[in-house]
Design an enzyme around this catalytic site. Structure first.
Site, short mmCIF file in Angstrom:
data_model
loop_
_atom_site.label_atom_id
_atom_site.label_comp_id
_atom_site.label_asym_id
_atom_site.label_seq_id
_atom_site.Cartn_x
_atom_site.Cartn_y
_atom_site.Cartn_z
N HIS A 150 0.82 -1.21 0.00
CA HIS A 150 0.00 0.00 0.00
C HIS A 150 0.86 1.26 0.00
CE1 HIS A 150 -3.62 2.27 0.35
NE2 HIS A 150 -3.32 2.77 1.54
N ASP A 373 -9.66 -7.27 -18.78
CA ASP A 373 -10.01 -8.41 -19.63
C ASP A 373 -8.74 -8.99 -20.24
OD1 ASP A 373 -11.00 -10.20 -21.46
OD2 ASP A 373 -12.47 -8.82 -22.33
#
Length: 450
Positions: A150, A373
């Site tokens: 993070h 995708d």
């Protein structure tokens, strides 16, 4: 459901990092980010996942060449040595069918699809900056679980990385890069400071007891429209989805907290806050582009006094909207001056000492993660969760887009007593539908309700 680890290895970039890219400076903001991982899991409903593993691994290795810091290691709290040591890569086999699991999701099992825990186990200088686990179900479906440091990767950066990985899955000679990456502007505008240091030790959340609960709710298009209509005003005629949902949850959670406090003898009327994680890449804020990689966020803060908790939803939405608007270019420039350090600590004090009435919201809406995708379609579901919540994560709201719909999936962490009150709150349930499966449309028969 059992997850069997098949392979575990260190995956390195396909080509060595160039000498002039060997050191990646942290920005001033990133120096204050606690060292832990941000998880995400993408579920793809395909039938030949086993045949994709080799290509996925190759594409991941190629993608790491575009993201040198991810294959490097921390050097103190100033920079990352992009030494190509690599990331953790895991392949796993899952018993059962993926869609059966997604019909009735056990949130506490999601961590099995991830390669590591949220908290670092090693010293900061030794931890990998990213870890990936590719899980293949018996049916051939794939769940890609990834954990990113993070300190250098917020949700926007994670989206960029996943888009690049998906683009690199295309083995043709002409791979179109999704976005121009930028690893230098943030640290140039907001350089790291020598006086800001973290000890080189692991970050472990202290969990004293199991006091928190995490639940999922869906706000469908009709509910969001109704909330917007109730919240609209002359000054704010068209509030955003994120503004109305987060303000509504804040309002009802604040009422639930008051009921708990009153029962326990603490009394009503405590002040509460709602913070939002603001993406500093917004064009109105700074020269930081969408391709700027890092943890480049600041919190906004809206407040509500105890005697204001019964205000209408429009009042809460207006508070939220105004707090977000305050994170502007002028405010951002203050961090470049001498007062930057004081501003950071001022915000930290609210998180450290105002926890009981402090609510936080992080929105992944419109980032584009739902569109990642690899060539076999978009993910049918995405989880931003990793494991059972700790006390440090209570009062946290995460908002996610739902593919092909204006609906929003809300992940909410509250203390168990407050969650129980909220789940029986008819005003809350008028707009928020509890779910256990994945939401596939606006009709009630397409929603697995708890």
């Amino acid at each position: 459901m059992k997850v069997h680890i098949e392979t575990k290895e260190t995956l390195k970039p396909s080509t060595a990092t160039l000498p002039h890219l060997k050191y990646h400076k942290l920005s001033f903001f990133e120096q204050f980010v606690p060292p832990y991982y941000t998880p995400v899991i993408l579920f793809y409903n395909i039938d030949d996942g086993h045949g994709k593993l080799h290509l996925l691994k190759q594409a991941l290795s190629r993608t790491l060449t575009k993201f040198p810091p991810l294959a490097g290691r921390f050097h103190k709290n100033m920079c990352i040595n992009c030494n190509d040591e690599g990331i953790l890569y895991v392949e796993a086999r899952v018993d059962g069918a993926m869609m059966d699991f997604l019909k009735d999701i056990d949130i506490m099992l999601l961590e099995k699809f991830l390669p590591c825990k949220k908290a670092y186990k090693e010293k900061m200088s030794e931890v990998v900056q990213a870890a990936v686990q590719v899980n293949v179900f018996e049916c051939g479906g794939i769940a890609i679980g990834a954990c990113f440091s993070h300190k250098i990767m917020d949700a926007s950066s994670i989206d960029c990385f996943l888009r690049y990985w998906a683009a690199n899955f295309d083995t043709s000679d002409h791979v179109e890069e999704p976005i121009l990456l930028d690893f230098t502007t943030a640290s140039s505008l907001f350089p790291p400071r020598d006086e800001v240091q973290y000890a080189d030790e692991s970050y472990v959340e202290q969990i004293e007891e199991d006091i928190c609960s995490v639940k999922r709710f869906v706000f469908n298009a009709s509910a969001i429209k109704s909330l917007k209509e109730k919240a609209a005003s002359d000054s704010l005629p068209n509030p955003s989805r994120v503004e109305v949902i987060s303000a509504f949850v804040w309002k009802q959670a604040h009422i639930a907290l008051d009921k708990v406090n009153n029962t326990s003898g603490k009394g009503k009327g405590h002040k509460s806050y709602l913070t939002h994680v603001i993406n500093l890449r917004k064009s109105s804020l700074s020269p930081l582009s969408k391709g700027c990689i890092g943890c480049l966020t600041l919190p906004s803060a809206a407040s509500c006094n105890g005697d204001e908790r019964e205000k209408e939803i429009g009042w809460y939405v207006d508070r939220v909207h105004k707090s977000i608007q305050k994170i502007n270019k002028e405010h951002l420039n203050r961090f470049r001056g001498e007062e930057g350090l004081a501003l950071i600590w001022e915000g930290a004090e609210m998180f450290l000492y105002g926890r009981d009435g402090l609510y936080s919201c992080s929105s992944w809406c419109k980032l584009g993660v739902n569109d990642v995708d690899f060539g076999w379609g978009k993910p049918v579901w995405i989880s931003p969760w990793s494991e059972s919540p700790s006390p440090g994560e209570r009062n946290f709201l995460t908002l996610m887009d739902i593919n092909g719909d204006e609906a929003v999936e809300a992940w909410l962490v509250l203390e168990k007593q407050e969650m129980a009150i909220l789940e029986s709150d008819q005003e809350f349930l008028t707009y928020a539908t509890p779910v256990t499966g994945i939401y596939t449309g606006a009709s009630s028969d397409s929603l697995s309700s708890s």
